[in-house]
Design an enzyme around this catalytic site. Structure first.
Site, PDB file in Angstrom:
ATOM      1  N   LYS A 127       0.680  -1.037   0.032  1.00 49.30           N
ATOM      2  CA  LYS A 127      -0.106  -0.038  -0.042  1.00 49.30           C
ATOM      3  C   LYS A 127       0.696   1.240   0.060  1.00 49.30           C
ATOM      4  O   LYS A 127       0.743   2.156  -0.689  1.00 49.30           O
ATOM      5  CB  LYS A 127      -0.975   0.009   1.302  1.00 49.30           C
ATOM      6  CG  LYS A 127      -1.925   1.323   1.322  1.00 49.30           C
ATOM      7  CD  LYS A 127      -2.716   1.345   2.486  1.00 49.30           C
ATOM      8  CE  LYS A 127      -1.955   1.773   3.729  1.00 49.30           C
ATOM      9  NZ  LYS A 127      -2.982   1.830   4.912  1.00 49.30           N
ATOM     10  N   ASP A 145      -6.498   0.744   0.705  1.00 52.70           N
ATOM     11  CA  ASP A 145      -6.527   1.232   2.228  1.00 52.70           C
ATOM     12  C   ASP A 145      -7.951   0.802   2.566  1.00 52.70           C
ATOM     13  O   ASP A 145      -8.964   0.103   1.902  1.00 52.70           O
ATOM     14  CB  ASP A 145      -6.359   2.819   2.457  1.00 52.70           C
ATOM     15  CG  ASP A 145      -7.323   3.684   1.878  1.00 52.70           C
ATOM     16  OD1 ASP A 145      -8.375   3.034   1.212  1.00 52.70           O
ATOM     17  OD2 ASP A 145      -7.142   4.823   2.208  1.00 52.70           O
TER      18      ASP A 145
END
Length: 236
Positions: A127, A145
């Site tokens: 991420k 996320d």
């Protein structure tokens, strides 16, 4: 051979993305940064807190430690105090000192522009790497996320099994869109999740993509009630 998503799903997902692009023309990274190193540090700090809180502490942090070499040599207690408001400051300090030292030792103090190199840095996962690649290097990436996962699940872009795993989600959603759209897709979904499609009470009646959303009705559908839930920026 890779599994191809149904054409109807691809069309619906891309239509929703086009509408979100019109709804959020200003969408982009909400972390303040001047270079790849600052973005990497800010993204690590953003875990379990808000971008606004990160932006409040990074000016002092970057003034004291403007590059990887400076941060690698920093006094741990000083760094902890500077980033304390972001929460989990001890673990984050460990990551920041570790990744800075790794940058100095392996990459001459520069942030690498490849996913394989980024994810080998302490405290850096896919991420964070995709945030840095997409926003500092213009390398398309999908940032999975909590907002992104929630929305692609509600939108029916991925099934429950897929959405439970960020890497599976990244690949499944990536298959629905052209690679060049991945970074902005991430921004727009995150903006929509922060402002309208909230976790506890989504503003369904004020949602620009409600007509294509199978989760319509998860929150208030009355336009006036829903409009009162919409925020103009991400949560503090």
């Amino acid at each position: 051979m890779a599994h191809r998503p149904p054409t109807s799903l691809v069309r619906r997902a891309r239509r929703m993305h086009r509408v979100l692009a019109e709804a959020y023309p200003e969408a982009g990274c909400e972390l303040d940064f001047a270079d790849p190193f600052q973005l990497l540090v800010a993204t690590v700090l953003s875990a379990q807190t808000t971008d606004r809180r990160v932006n409040a502490v990074t000016p002092a942090l970057f003034a004291a430690y403007p590059d990887a070499a400076a941060l690698a040599a920093a006094d741990r207690a000083v760094v902890e105090e500077l980033i304390r408001p972001t929460g989990f400051f001890r673990a984050k300090t460990t990551s920041l000192l570790g990744l800075s030292a790794a940058l100095v030792e392996r990459h001459d103090g520069r942030v690498p522009g490849r996913l394989t190199d980024l994810v080998q840095l302490p405290g850096v996962g896919r991420k964070t790497a995709n945030v840095v690649l997409g926003n500092a290097f213009d390398v398309p990436g999908i940032t999975v996320d909590t907002h992104f996962s929630r929305l692609v699940g509600r939108f029916g872009w991925v099934d429950d099994h897929t959405v439970a795993d960020p890497v599976r989600t990244e690949h499944a959603v990536g298959a629905l869109f052209e690679r060049r759209d991945w970074t902005m897709l991430s921004h727009r979904l995150i903006w929509h999740g922060r402002r309208c499609c909230h976790a506890r009470k989504p503003a369904c009646g004020a949602c620009p993509v409600a007509r294509w959303c199978p989760a319509f009705g998860a929150g208030p559908t009355d336009p006036e009630v829903a409009a009162a839930l919409v925020t103009t920026q991400g949560p503090a």
